[in-house]
Design a protein around this motif. Structure first.
Motif, PDB file in Angstrom:
ATOM      1  N   HIS A  90       1.105   4.067  -2.889  1.00 24.89           N
ATOM      2  CA  HIS A  90       1.110   5.537  -2.579  1.00 24.89           C
ATOM      3  C   HIS A  90       2.172   6.301  -3.174  1.00 24.89           C
ATOM      4  O   HIS A  90       1.969   7.335  -3.582  1.00 24.89           O
ATOM      5  CB  HIS A  90       0.905   5.883  -1.013  1.00 24.89           C
ATOM      6  CG  HIS A  90      -0.388   5.575  -0.637  1.00 24.89           C
ATOM      7  ND1 HIS A  90      -1.000   5.727   0.562  1.00 24.89           N
ATOM      8  CD2 HIS A  90      -1.340   4.732  -1.153  1.00 24.89           C
ATOM      9  CE1 HIS A  90      -2.258   5.415   0.777  1.00 24.89           C
ATOM     10  NE2 HIS A  90      -2.346   4.641  -0.174  1.00 24.89           N
ATOM     11  N   LYS A 120       0.892  -1.316   0.001  1.00 29.54           N
ATOM     12  CA  LYS A 120       0.044   0.171  -0.211  1.00 29.54           C
ATOM     13  C   LYS A 120       0.965   1.097  -0.098  1.00 29.54           C
ATOM     14  O   LYS A 120       0.584   2.073  -0.763  1.00 29.54           O
ATOM     15  CB  LYS A 120      -1.017   0.194   1.238  1.00 29.54           C
ATOM     16  CG  LYS A 120      -1.654   1.285   1.283  1.00 29.54           C
ATOM     17  CD  LYS A 120      -2.830   1.265   2.323  1.00 29.54           C
ATOM     18  CE  LYS A 120      -3.971   2.232   2.419  1.00 29.54           C
ATOM     19  NZ  LYS A 120      -4.625   2.584   3.601  1.00 29.54           N
ATOM     20  N   GLU A 173      -6.093   8.916   1.119  1.00 29.42           N
ATOM     21  CA  GLU A 173      -6.073   7.448   1.806  1.00 29.42           C
ATOM     22  C   GLU A 173      -5.146   7.541   3.039  1.00 29.42           C
ATOM     23  O   GLU A 173      -4.087   8.433   3.005  1.00 29.42           O
ATOM     24  CB  GLU A 173      -5.785   6.402   0.719  1.00 29.42           C
ATOM     25  CG  GLU A 173      -6.727   6.062  -0.372  1.00 29.42           C
ATOM     26  CD  GLU A 173      -6.216   4.758  -1.102  1.00 29.42           C
ATOM     27  OE1 GLU A 173      -5.219   3.895  -0.523  1.00 29.42           O
ATOM     28  OE2 GLU A 173      -6.885   4.670  -2.207  1.00 29.42           O
TER      29      GLU A 173
END
Length: 175
Positions: free
Chosen positions: A54, A50, A97
């Protein structure tokens, strides 16, 4: 855990970036039982993927990696290098996020109104922190932030005896 978005005034942005890079480059990745360790692993492989997603998204959209930006090759486990990225914009997924990783995305702002709007432009909002020596700005910004807890001139706002939740709960550190 680190802040998900760091807003830095344009007048100090470059100097702040250099000072942050100097400090973060001193971090030592490692396992928690090693007393020299200052940065441990993430919780899972998906957490590593993740944060990499990003960082890569931000780079594709124009951000610059100032430090880190990848999983280290010299240590096994769910590690990710402490990372600083600049030239970050709201179009990047790091803006919307939660990363929950050693990633510091630096957003530039020029006014209180602009940074308040940027800070409140999220579906998250457990806590917010800011630094100022202007008492009028402290009250104005602290009450305008839409988050559960606000730290002023401190990053340490959690304590068992502190109220939790509500837009106007905040801790003021004057030392």
């Amino acid at each position: 855990m680190s802040a998900n978005r760091l807003f830095v005034h344009e007048k100090v942005y470059n100097k702040f970036t250099e000072l942050l890079k100097k400090k973060v480059s001193e971090f030592k990745l490692g396992f928690g039982l090693d007393p020299a360790t200052t940065q441990g692993p993430l919780v899972s492989e998906s957490a590593v993927k993740k944060v990499l997603r990003h960082v890569n998204d931000a780079k594709r959209k124009g951000a610059q990696v100032v430090l880190g930006g990848k999983a280290p090759e010299h240590i096994k486990g769910f590690f990710f290098e402490p990372t600083i990225i600049t030239v970050v914009t709201k179009e990047m997924i790091v803006s919307t996020e939660e990363t929950i990783a050693p990633l510091a995305p630096l957003f530039k702002f020029s006014s209180d109104a602009e940074v308040i709007e940027m800070a409140n432009d999220t579906e998250f909002g457990l806590a917010g922190y800011f630094f100022s020596n202007n008492l009028n700005r402290i009250w104005r910004v602290a009450t305008a932030l839409e988050c559960g807890m606000v730290g002023v001139n401190t990053g340490k706002i959690s304590a068992p005896e502190s109220p939790f939740g509500g837009v106007y709960s905040f801790s003021l550190c004057t030392s």
